[in-house]
Write a protein that holds these residues in place. Structure first.
Motif, PDB file in Angstrom:
ATOM      1  N   LEU A 106      12.143  44.974  50.176  1.00 13.53           N
ATOM      2  CA  LEU A 106      12.025  44.371  51.525  1.00 13.53           C
ATOM      3  C   LEU A 106      10.519  44.580  51.726  1.00 13.53           C
ATOM      4  CD1 LEU A 106      14.778  46.014  53.693  1.00 13.53           C
ATOM      5  CD2 LEU A 106      14.793  44.159  52.026  1.00 13.53           C
ATOM      6  N   VAL A 107       9.753  43.153  52.096  1.00 12.19           N
ATOM      7  CA  VAL A 107       8.446  43.207  52.022  1.00 12.19           C
ATOM      8  C   VAL A 107       8.098  42.704  53.450  1.00 12.19           C
ATOM      9  CG1 VAL A 107       6.356  42.087  51.213  1.00 12.19           C
ATOM     10  CG2 VAL A 107       8.075  42.595  49.660  1.00 12.19           C
ATOM     11  N   GLU A 108       7.167  43.261  53.972  1.00 13.29           N
ATOM     12  CA  GLU A 108       6.501  42.879  55.653  1.00 13.29           C
ATOM     13  C   GLU A 108       5.862  41.515  55.310  1.00 13.29           C
ATOM     14  OE1 GLU A 108       2.621  43.930  58.376  1.00 13.29           O
ATOM     15  OE2 GLU A 108       3.446  45.717  57.061  1.00 13.29           O
ATOM     16  N   GLY A 109       6.689  40.574  55.921  1.00 16.26           N
ATOM     17  CA  GLY A 109       6.112  39.149  55.857  1.00 16.26           C
ATOM     18  C   GLY A 109       7.312  38.385  56.821  1.00 16.26           C
ATOM     19  N   VAL A 161      14.595  39.770  46.769  1.00 15.37           N
ATOM     20  CA  VAL A 161      13.340  40.142  47.755  1.00 15.37           C
ATOM     21  C   VAL A 161      13.678  39.592  48.994  1.00 15.37           C
ATOM     22  CG1 VAL A 161      10.875  39.950  47.991  1.00 15.37           C
ATOM     23  CG2 VAL A 161      11.772  39.860  45.602  1.00 15.37           C
ATOM     24  N   ARG A 162      13.045  40.317  49.903  1.00 19.98           N
ATOM     25  CA  ARG A 162      13.499  39.669  51.474  1.00 19.98           C
ATOM     26  C   ARG A 162      12.463  40.108  52.271  1.00 19.98           C
ATOM     27  NH1 ARG A 162      16.749  37.774  49.015  1.00 19.98           N
ATOM     28  NH2 ARG A 162      19.081  37.903  49.366  1.00 19.98           N
ATOM     29  N   PHE A 163      11.743  39.239  53.025  1.00 24.26           N
ATOM     30  CA  PHE A 163      10.808  39.604  54.026  1.00 24.26           C
ATOM     31  C   PHE A 163      11.440  39.959  55.519  1.00 24.26           C
ATOM     32  CE2 PHE A 163       8.782  36.483  51.294  1.00 24.26           C
ATOM     33  CZ  PHE A 163       7.603  37.191  51.016  1.00 24.26           C
ATOM     34  N   ILE A 164      10.737  41.017  56.153  1.00 23.36           N
ATOM     35  CA  ILE A 164      11.226  41.633  57.269  1.00 23.36           C
ATOM     36  C   ILE A 164      10.513  41.596  58.481  1.00 23.36           C
ATOM     37  CG2 ILE A 164      12.749  43.181  55.718  1.00 23.36           C
ATOM     38  CD1 ILE A 164      10.543  45.525  56.513  1.00 23.36           C
ATOM     39  N   ASP A 165       9.433  40.985  58.477  1.00 25.40           N
ATOM     40  CA  ASP A 165       8.510  41.009  59.808  1.00 25.40           C
ATOM     41  C   ASP A 165       9.002  39.942  60.842  1.00 25.40           C
ATOM     42  OD1 ASP A 165       6.576  41.657  61.395  1.00 25.40           O
ATOM     43  OD2 ASP A 165       4.902  41.077  60.191  1.00 25.40           O
ATOM     44  N   LEU A 166       8.409  40.034  61.741  1.00 22.95           N
ATOM     45  CA  LEU A 166       8.906  39.029  62.759  1.00 22.95           C
ATOM     46  C   LEU A 166       8.636  37.694  62.211  1.00 22.95           C
ATOM     47  CD1 LEU A 166       9.849  39.201  65.922  1.00 22.95           C
ATOM     48  CD2 LEU A 166       7.246  38.712  66.397  1.00 22.95           C
ATOM     49  N   PRO A 167       9.598  36.724  62.613  1.00 27.50           N
ATOM     50  CA  PRO A 167       9.848  35.513  62.154  1.00 27.50           C
ATOM     51  C   PRO A 167       8.520  34.613  62.476  1.00 27.50           C
ATOM     52  CG  PRO A 167      12.003  35.979  63.168  1.00 27.50           C
ATOM     53  CD  PRO A 167      11.126  37.072  63.305  1.00 27.50           C
ATOM     54  N   ALA A 168       8.130  33.903  61.596  1.00 24.20           N
ATOM     55  CA  ALA A 168       6.836  33.110  62.026  1.00 24.20           C
ATOM     56  C   ALA A 168       7.249  32.184  63.162  1.00 24.20           C
ATOM     57  CB  ALA A 168       6.758  32.132  60.765  1.00 24.20           C
ATOM     58  N   ASP A 206       3.165  45.226  68.133  1.00 22.15           N
ATOM     59  CA  ASP A 206       3.948  46.033  67.117  1.00 22.15           C
ATOM     60  C   ASP A 206       5.179  46.738  67.316  1.00 22.15           C
ATOM     61  OD1 ASP A 206       1.751  45.832  65.482  1.00 22.15           O
ATOM     62  OD2 ASP A 206       0.800  47.667  66.142  1.00 22.15           O
ATOM     63  N   LEU A 207       5.670  47.030  68.502  1.00 22.47           N
ATOM     64  CA  LEU A 207       6.770  47.632  68.894  1.00 22.47           C
ATOM     65  C   LEU A 207       8.021  46.691  68.690  1.00 22.47           C
ATOM     66  CD1 LEU A 207       6.031  49.749  72.148  1.00 22.47           C
ATOM     67  CD2 LEU A 207       6.211  50.439  69.610  1.00 22.47           C
ATOM     68  N   VAL A 208       7.523  45.164  69.216  1.00 26.52           N
ATOM     69  CA  VAL A 208       8.503  44.205  68.860  1.00 26.52           C
ATOM     70  C   VAL A 208       8.845  43.930  67.395  1.00 26.52           C
ATOM     71  CG1 VAL A 208       9.122  41.676  69.129  1.00 26.52           C
ATOM     72  CG2 VAL A 208       8.016  43.185  71.101  1.00 26.52           C
ATOM     73  N   ARG A 209       7.690  43.748  66.537  1.00 23.36           N
ATOM     74  CA  ARG A 209       7.808  43.718  65.205  1.00 23.36           C
ATOM     75  C   ARG A 209       8.627  44.749  64.609  1.00 23.36           C
ATOM     76  NH1 ARG A 209       2.307  43.778  63.008  1.00 23.36           N
ATOM     77  NH2 ARG A 209       3.357  43.433  61.077  1.00 23.36           N
ATOM     78  N   GLU A 210       8.316  45.904  65.065  1.00 19.68           N
ATOM     79  CA  GLU A 210       9.151  46.992  64.248  1.00 19.68           C
ATOM     80  C   GLU A 210      10.558  47.062  64.710  1.00 19.68           C
ATOM     81  OE1 GLU A 210       5.076  49.851  64.232  1.00 19.68           O
ATOM     82  OE2 GLU A 210       6.486  50.129  65.672  1.00 19.68           O
ATOM     83  N   ALA A 211      10.978  46.485  65.564  1.00 15.71           N
ATOM     84  CA  ALA A 211      12.208  46.724  66.187  1.00 15.71           C
ATOM     85  C   ALA A 211      12.904  45.571  65.397  1.00 15.71           C
ATOM     86  CB  ALA A 211      12.482  46.086  67.507  1.00 15.71           C
ATOM     87  N   HIS A 212      12.309  44.260  65.093  1.00 15.30           N
ATOM     88  CA  HIS A 212      13.018  43.408  64.136  1.00 15.30           C
ATOM     89  C   HIS A 212      12.998  43.904  62.401  1.00 15.30           C
ATOM     90  CE1 HIS A 212      13.052  39.651  61.508  1.00 15.30           C
ATOM     91  NE2 HIS A 212      13.798  39.213  62.507  1.00 15.30           N
ATOM     92  N   MET A 213      12.038  44.677  62.148  1.00 12.76           N
ATOM     93  CA  MET A 213      12.001  45.152  60.812  1.00 12.76           C
ATOM     94  C   MET A 213      13.172  46.102  60.706  1.00 12.76           C
ATOM     95  SD  MET A 213       8.163  46.235  59.953  1.00 12.76           S
ATOM     96  CE  MET A 213       6.656  44.888  60.178  1.00 12.76           C
ATOM     97  N   ARG A 248      17.730  45.083  69.690  1.00  6.55           N
ATOM     98  CA  ARG A 248      18.012  43.562  69.899  1.00  6.55           C
ATOM     99  C   ARG A 248      17.457  43.068  71.262  1.00  6.55           C
ATOM    100  NH1 ARG A 248      24.176  42.750  67.778  1.00  6.55           N
ATOM    101  NH2 ARG A 248      23.446  42.610  65.409  1.00  6.55           N
ATOM    102  N   GLN A 249      17.386  44.235  72.223  1.00  8.39           N
ATOM    103  CA  GLN A 249      16.870  43.924  73.561  1.00  8.39           C
ATOM    104  C   GLN A 249      15.676  43.820  73.557  1.00  8.39           C
ATOM    105  OE1 GLN A 249      18.877  43.743  76.237  1.00  8.39           O
ATOM    106  NE2 GLN A 249      17.120  43.494  77.698  1.00  8.39           N
TER     107      GLN A 249
END
Length: 783
Positions: free
Chosen positions: A41-44, A102-109, A197-204, A241-242
């Motif tokens: 899993l990669v940040e992206g 391989v999967r990307f895990i960051d906040l969707p574009a 960052d908190l939102v991105r990390e929740a999605h990760m 999710r919240q």
């Protein structure tokens, strides 16, 4: 969730890295080899999952970047750049080579673009990395007394392998502990970046949970070191999710685009903003002895640029860099030490060759490539095909390209570059040719920047091919043009770009604007571009008969209104109008050239005669600004349209005692112009020089300070040889003396005949003359 450092077979393995760091990249590769994860899993952006497989294709050569743009607004875009030494790239290539998902895990574009668009950023180049734009490794490096974060990583992480018993995961566990302390000290959600960052990390965390359900616990997560503590902590699915609820969203499209080392050195994507991508690439690829290999590269570069650098210089520089590293308490020499050694040993203390080393090696000029199978818009594919067929390969370095428009290939290249400029894709910039000024030659400075990929995507809204898109764009600009000059410039651009389909629309707009615009200054400003368009039509074999008629009609309207428009102007407005008079004069010469000797005398000269009459009115009408009157006299004189002595008479009237000194100085400035042959006119015409000299010596002392700036500006624009010639003319007795110096003064007053005779024997030898023949010649001359 698991922490880094778990034994083989357990996980997930959280590998915190420094983006674009060669030490991080090697550490990630070693960790993946040790833990052998079931998925990486990669940040992206997760939308890139569908195209990540292209990273393993033969035509993919980093540096490259993932480009995301809004489908309905391509100008809203974001990049995720990757170099060969980026840990994310190493992880992706490692997984694809072994068939590991391989999967990307960051906040969707889709969310990233919408959020950044709300901030008003177009385009949006910074979708990733956190710590409120703070590099956490830089903080740790500074605490340890290092000014180079990557060097600290090398010393603190890479060189600890032996102490950790060869455990490749141990450095990541230590780094995770350090990040936990930093997050406690800096806070996790302060400011807009921290909140995101908190939102991105929740999605990760949600993506990691999905991967664990599918692939099991044995997965590896490669992400910025700052995020590791947040991904290791336990949070409920409901809470994560919240955190994502209600985020704005747009439809996003992703593709791979080439990137450059130079662009990596700026702060963009992943927030790294590394200063030395070329150096980092060297560290990543050097199998051993990186210092010696680097200094050998430097020596080779300097030798290629004719600097005297030998093998002895390399040896001495290696020793000095090692000594500096030891004195500074570092186990290995870094970029700072090698730069200091190069400056002292190879550059003799000069920063001039050192700047070359930084530009070519420390930063570098590498431009990546993407395979043809990568997603692209039809316009992008059309442009790529044109680049191949015309042999115009995009390059990161600025390069001048001369085009001969008489050749079909060069003419097609010119049309492509002009069309791209019309679309806002400034791949090429016109520059002044080094030799010749003919309209059949163009010189372009080409430099491909990654951001141009965004401009190409944005231009796709105008059409599916470069020609169709440029035509539609030109028609739109014609409809929205604010001034007549804008429309004439657009007509010129359409001819340069070879867009006959857009000309009818542009011509209608031009005719409408010309009919409604009564400002002579606007008409005069629009005329030169229109006339150039007519001339370009000749060299490019484009029909411009209708354009020529419009240009002639515009010129007639300028002729009628120009004398009245020149009255009552202040100094600044008069200077502007004088420039317009020059431009109209050049335009008329292009539009109605003089007929050849064997042609009808009246052919094509009607405009020239009427323009000469206008200049005659400007030259002799009292009350007009002196600069305009003087310029009109000069233009008539250059064209041979003033009878003998008439220019001197007009100058005498302008410089008479009744004329204000400032107005007279303005007349001189207009007459002599800025540089060019104006000064030589005074050298060869003693009557004009005498008039200027008499007027200048008669200026009252109180008025001299007021006219001095104008005179200084006028005469300082002449080249040094012209100024010297005018000065010598004055020194030899002044104008009106025929250049004969008075006895006892001037350049020939102290001729030393004995010294002059001393050179005669040498001259005779050079000319092959004997003493006897020289005497015969002398007697013959005396007779």
């Amino acid at each position: 969730m698991s922490r880094p450092g778990a034994g083989p077979g357990t996980g997930p393995f959280l590998l915190g890295i420094r983006h674009h760091g060669p030490g991080s990249a090697r550490a990630v590769r070693a960790a993946l080899e040790q833990c052998r994860p079931a998925a990486v899993l990669v940040e992206g952006p997760p939308e890139a999952d569908a195209i990540v497989h292209l990273a393993d294709e033969e035509g993919m050569r980093p540096p490259v970047a993932l480009l995301a743009h809004a489908a309905d607004d391509p100008g809203r875009a974001a990049f995720w750049p990757l170099a060969e030494f980026s840990p994310e790239w190493v992880a992706i290539r490692w997984a694809l080579a072994r068939g590991v998902p391989v999967r990307f895990i960051d906040l969707p574009a889709a969310h990233t673009l919408a959020l950044n668009g709300d901030d008003g950023e177009r385009p949006t180049p910074d979708p990733a990395d956190g710590a409120s734009r703070t590099d956490p490794l830089a903080v740790l490096a500074a605490a340890a007394g290092y000014d180079d974060p990557e060097l600290w990583w090398e010393d603190a992480v890479e060189h600890r392998r032996g102490a950790d018993g060869g455990d490749a995961l141990a450095p990541f566990a230590a780094l995770a502990d350090a990040m936990s302390e930093l997050r406690t000290a800096f806070g996790e959600g302060d400011g807009s970046d921290g909140a995101r960052d908190l939102v991105r990390e929740a999605h990760m965390r949600l993506r990691i949970r999905d991967a664990r359900r599918r692939f099991g616990d044995g997965i590896a997560v490669v992400c910025g070191a700052w995020h590791v503590p947040a991904l290791a902590v336990k949070r409920t699915v409901t809470a994560d999710r919240q955190a994502l609820k209600g985020l704005p969203k747009v439809k996003a499209e992703l593709s791979w685009v080439p990137w450059t080392h130079r662009r990596l050195s700026r702060r963009s994507g992943y927030g790294a903003g590394i200063d030395s991508p070329g150096w980092y690439g060297h560290l990543f690829h050097a199998p051993d002895r990186p210092l010696e290999r680097w200094l050998t590269k430097v020596a080779r570069l300097l030798r290629d640029e004719d600097f005297p650098v030998s093998s002895a210089h390399v040896i001495e520089a290696v020793r000095l860099a090692g000594t500096l590293a030891a004195l500074r308490g570092r186990p290995l020499a870094g970029l700072t030490e090698t730069t200091d050694a190069v400056r002292a040993v190879m550059c003799d203390g000069s920063d001039v060759p050192l700047a070359l080393v930084r530009d070519r090696l420390v930063v570098g000029n590498v431009l990546g490539e993407v395979p043809d199978s990568a997603p692209a818009t039809p316009l992008q594919r059309d442009l790529a095909g044109l680049q191949r067929s015309l042999r115009l390969k995009p390059e990161a370095d600025a390069r001048d390209r001369e085009l001969d428009l008489r050749k079909d290939t060069d003419a097609a290249r010119s049309r492509l570059l002009h069309r791209l400029r019309l679309l806002g894709v400034d791949w090429g910039e016109p520059v002044r040719p080094r030799g010749g000024t003919g309209t059949f030659r163009e010189t372009w400075r080409l430099s491909w920047e990654p951001e141009l990929a965004v401009r190409v995507a944005e231009a796709s809204a105008w059409g599916t091919t470069v020609r169709a898109a440029a035509t539609a764009r030109a028609e739109s600009l014609a409809a929205g043009a604010a001034t007549l000059a804008d429309v004439t410039a657009l007509a010129e651009h359409c001819l340069l770009a070879g867009l006959p389909g857009a000309l009818p629309t542009v011509m209608r707009a031009l005719a409408d604007r010309a009919a409604l615009d009564t400002d002579v200054a606007h008409l005069a400003k629009a005329l030169p571009a229109l006339v150039r368009s007519v001339r370009y039509g000749d060299v490019r074999r484009t029909g411009v008969a209708a354009l020529s008629e419009v240009a002639e009609g515009l010129a007639e309207r300028v002729f009628v209104g120009l004398p009245a428009a020149c009255a009552g102007l202040d100094a600044d407005a008069a200077a502007t109008m004088r420039g317009l008079v020059d431009e109209v004069h050049q335009a008329v010469a292009l539009l109605a050239p003089e007929p050849a000797p064997d042609e009808d005398e009246a052919a094509g000269t009607g405009l020239r005669h009427r323009w000469a009459a206008v200049l005659g009115v400007l030259a002799g009408r009292d009350g007009l600004p002196g600069g305009i009157r003087g310029r009109a006299v000069r233009l008539l004189l250059d064209d041979g349209l003033l009878p003998g002595g008439h220019a001197a008479r007009l100058m005498g009237l302008a410089l008479s005692a009744g004329t204000e000194p400032a107005e007279a100085a303005a007349w001189i400035e207009g007459f002599l112009g800025s540089g060019g042959p104006g000064g030589m006119l005074l050298v060869h015409d003693e009557r004009l020089l005498a008039l200027v000299d008499d007027w200048l010596t008669g200026v009252p002392a109180g008025a001299f300070a007021g006219v001095l700036p104008l005179l200084r500006r006028t005469f300082s624009s002449f080249d040094q040889g012209t100024r010297r010639a005018v000065g010598q003319q004055i020194r030899r007795g002044g104008p009106g003396t025929g250049g004969t110096p008075p006895r006892g003064s001037g350049a020939g007053a102290r001729l030393d005949e004995e010294r002059a005779a001393a050179v005669l024997p040498t001259m005779r030898l050079l000319l092959g003359m004997t003493q006897q023949s020289a005497c015969h010649r002398q007697r013959g001359a005396q007779r």
